[in-house]
Design a protein around this motif. Structure first.
Motif, PDB file in Angstrom:
ATOM      1  N   CYS A 275       0.854  -1.180   0.000  1.00 57.08           N
ATOM      2  CA  CYS A 275       0.000   0.000   0.000  1.00 57.08           C
ATOM      3  C   CYS A 275       0.894   1.235   0.000  1.00 57.08           C
ATOM      4  O   CYS A 275       1.783   1.351   0.847  1.00 57.08           O
ATOM      5  CB  CYS A 275      -0.906   0.005   1.235  1.00 57.08           C
ATOM      6  SG  CYS A 275      -1.793   1.571   1.420  1.00 57.08           S
TER       7      CYS A 275
ATOM      8  N   GLN B 183      -0.510   4.441  -0.246  1.00 54.35           N
ATOM      9  CA  GLN B 183      -1.327   5.620   0.070  1.00 54.35           C
ATOM     10  C   GLN B 183      -0.631   6.449   1.145  1.00 54.35           C
ATOM     11  O   GLN B 183       0.286   5.974   1.816  1.00 54.35           O
ATOM     12  CB  GLN B 183      -2.711   5.182   0.552  1.00 54.35           C
ATOM     13  CG  GLN B 183      -3.630   4.768  -0.571  1.00 54.35           C
ATOM     14  CD  GLN B 183      -4.063   5.965  -1.410  1.00 54.35           C
ATOM     15  OE1 GLN B 183      -4.588   6.931  -0.894  1.00 54.35           O
ATOM     16  NE2 GLN B 183      -3.813   5.876  -2.711  1.00 54.35           N
TER      17      GLN B 183
ATOM     18  N   PRO C 190      -0.981   7.514   4.372  1.00 53.63           N
ATOM     19  CA  PRO C 190      -0.587   7.046   5.712  1.00 53.63           C
ATOM     20  C   PRO C 190       0.544   6.011   5.664  1.00 53.63           C
ATOM     21  O   PRO C 190       1.480   6.074   6.470  1.00 53.63           O
ATOM     22  CB  PRO C 190      -1.873   6.439   6.277  1.00 53.63           C
ATOM     23  CG  PRO C 190      -2.957   7.193   5.570  1.00 53.63           C
ATOM     24  CD  PRO C 190      -2.428   7.415   4.178  1.00 53.63           C
ATOM     25  N   CYS C 191       0.481   5.091   4.717  1.00 51.04           N
ATOM     26  CA  CYS C 191       1.554   4.101   4.601  1.00 51.04           C
ATOM     27  C   CYS C 191       2.837   4.758   4.088  1.00 51.04           C
ATOM     28  O   CYS C 191       3.933   4.414   4.538  1.00 51.04           O
ATOM     29  CB  CYS C 191       1.124   2.955   3.690  1.00 51.04           C
ATOM     30  SG  CYS C 191       0.061   1.751   4.525  1.00 51.04           S
TER      31      CYS C 191
ATOM     32  N   CYS D  52      -5.944   1.538  -0.665  1.00 46.64           N
ATOM     33  CA  CYS D  52      -5.750   1.503   0.783  1.00 46.64           C
ATOM     34  C   CYS D  52      -6.268   0.163   1.291  1.00 46.64           C
ATOM     35  O   CYS D  52      -7.340  -0.284   0.916  1.00 46.64           O
ATOM     36  CB  CYS D  52      -6.518   2.649   1.436  1.00 46.64           C
ATOM     37  SG  CYS D  52      -6.591   2.541   3.232  1.00 46.64           S
ATOM     38  N   PHE D  53      -5.486  -0.486   2.135  1.00 47.30           N
ATOM     39  CA  PHE D  53      -5.884  -1.796   2.652  1.00 47.30           C
ATOM     40  C   PHE D  53      -6.816  -1.685   3.851  1.00 47.30           C
ATOM     41  O   PHE D  53      -7.246  -2.692   4.406  1.00 47.30           O
ATOM     42  CB  PHE D  53      -4.648  -2.611   3.032  1.00 47.30           C
ATOM     43  CG  PHE D  53      -3.790  -3.021   1.858  1.00 47.30           C
ATOM     44  CD1 PHE D  53      -4.301  -3.091   0.579  1.00 47.30           C
ATOM     45  CD2 PHE D  53      -2.456  -3.342   2.058  1.00 47.30           C
ATOM     46  CE1 PHE D  53      -3.507  -3.466  -0.487  1.00 47.30           C
ATOM     47  CE2 PHE D  53      -1.652  -3.731   0.997  1.00 47.30           C
ATOM     48  CZ  PHE D  53      -2.179  -3.788  -0.284  1.00 47.30           C
ATOM     49  N   GLY D  54      -7.102  -0.467   4.274  1.00 47.54           N
ATOM     50  CA  GLY D  54      -8.087  -0.262   5.334  1.00 47.54           C
ATOM     51  C   GLY D  54      -7.549  -0.480   6.735  1.00 47.54           C
ATOM     52  O   GLY D  54      -8.327  -0.683   7.663  1.00 47.54           O
ATOM     53  N   ALA D  55      -6.260  -0.437   6.907  1.00 45.84           N
ATOM     54  CA  ALA D  55      -5.680  -0.563   8.247  1.00 45.84           C
ATOM     55  C   ALA D  55      -4.558   0.455   8.373  1.00 45.84           C
ATOM     56  O   ALA D  55      -3.442   0.131   8.761  1.00 45.84           O
ATOM     57  CB  ALA D  55      -5.185  -1.981   8.494  1.00 45.84           C
ATOM     58  N   CYS D  56      -4.877   1.696   8.058  1.00 46.07           N
ATOM     59  CA  CYS D  56      -3.872   2.762   8.010  1.00 46.07           C
ATOM     60  C   CYS D  56      -3.182   2.943   9.354  1.00 46.07           C
ATOM     61  O   CYS D  56      -2.025   3.351   9.403  1.00 46.07           O
ATOM     62  CB  CYS D  56      -4.524   4.072   7.586  1.00 46.07           C
ATOM     63  SG  CYS D  56      -5.623   3.907   6.173  1.00 46.07           S
TER      64      CYS D  56
ATOM     65  N   MET E  41       1.844  -1.320   5.314  1.00 50.03           N
ATOM     66  CA  MET E  41       1.147  -2.595   5.106  1.00 50.03           C
ATOM     67  C   MET E  41       1.597  -3.266   3.815  1.00 50.03           C
ATOM     68  O   MET E  41       1.929  -2.608   2.848  1.00 50.03           O
ATOM     69  CB  MET E  41      -0.359  -2.342   4.938  1.00 50.03           C
ATOM     70  CG  MET E  41      -1.056  -1.756   6.130  1.00 50.03           C
ATOM     71  SD  MET E  41      -1.638  -3.024   7.212  1.00 50.03           S
ATOM     72  CE  MET E  41      -2.700  -3.978   6.153  1.00 50.03           C
TER      73      MET E  41
HETATM   74  S1  FES Z   1      -3.003   3.925   3.639  1.00 49.20           S
HETATM   75 FE1  FES Z   1      -2.092   1.975   3.737  1.00 49.20          FE
HETATM   76  S2  FES Z   1      -3.579   0.775   4.719  1.00 49.20           S
HETATM   77 FE2  FES Z   1      -4.551   2.675   4.455  1.00 49.20          FE
END
Ligand code: FES
Length: 154
Positions: free
Chosen positions: A81, A83, A85-86, A119-123, A128
């Motif tokens: 991921c 995105q 946050p990651c 996004c894998f939904g566990a930011c 991740m």
């Molecule tokens: S940004 Fe990576 S899991 Fe949401």
């Protein structure tokens, strides 16, 4: 190529578990992929028939999701991921370390590492990675070394 009896039964159970048959299409395609290793046109068509949707709808879904593979490829897929946050928690370092630590597997064509904008939904557990259907969280430097060792078969 035909799906195994076990996979056909699993898909039939899925279809009966959802109030709308077509809701079972995505998990049915995942089961078909697990069975076949990837999703050749025959597997997509068979999954569509079992769910009761047009082949075109199943193909469209299979081509949309990066976790579904409509072309044969390496046996193992590692998806990172990327995105925000990651990215802020080290996704680029994770990608770099995986490419470095798994170079021989990548060059041999048995594994690939790719980034995704999904996004894998566990930011809150960034960074991740998804390996097949398994999610790996909090991949700091130490956890990365463990994942690389696991994927390298050490
Ligand atoms: S940004 Fe990576 S899991 Fe949401």
């Amino acid at each position: 190529m035909s799906l195994s009896a076990r996979t056909r039964e699993s898909i039939a159970r899925l279809v009966s578990a959802y109030p709308e048959r077509r809701t079972a299409l995505l998990p049915a395609l995942k089961l078909a992929q697990t069975d076949a290793g990837w999703l050749p046109p025959e597997a997509i068509a068979e999954a569509a028939d079992l769910v009761g949707v047009p082949h075109s709808a199943a193909l469209e879904l299979a081509e949309f999701y990066t976790m579904l593979h409509t072309q044969p490829g390496p046996a193992r897929h590692v998806v990172i991921c990327a995105q925000l946050p990651c990215a802020l928690k080290g996704a680029e370092a994770l990608i770099r370390d995986l490419h470095t630590g798994l170079r021989s597997q990548i060059e041999a064509g048995t594994l690939d590492v790719e980034r995704t904008s999904e996004c894998f939904g566990a930011c809150h557990r960034a960074p991740m990675a998804r390996v097949g259907d398994t999610y790996h969280e909090n991949l700091d430097a130490e956890a990365r070394r463990g994942l690389i060792a696991e994927l390298a078969g050490q």
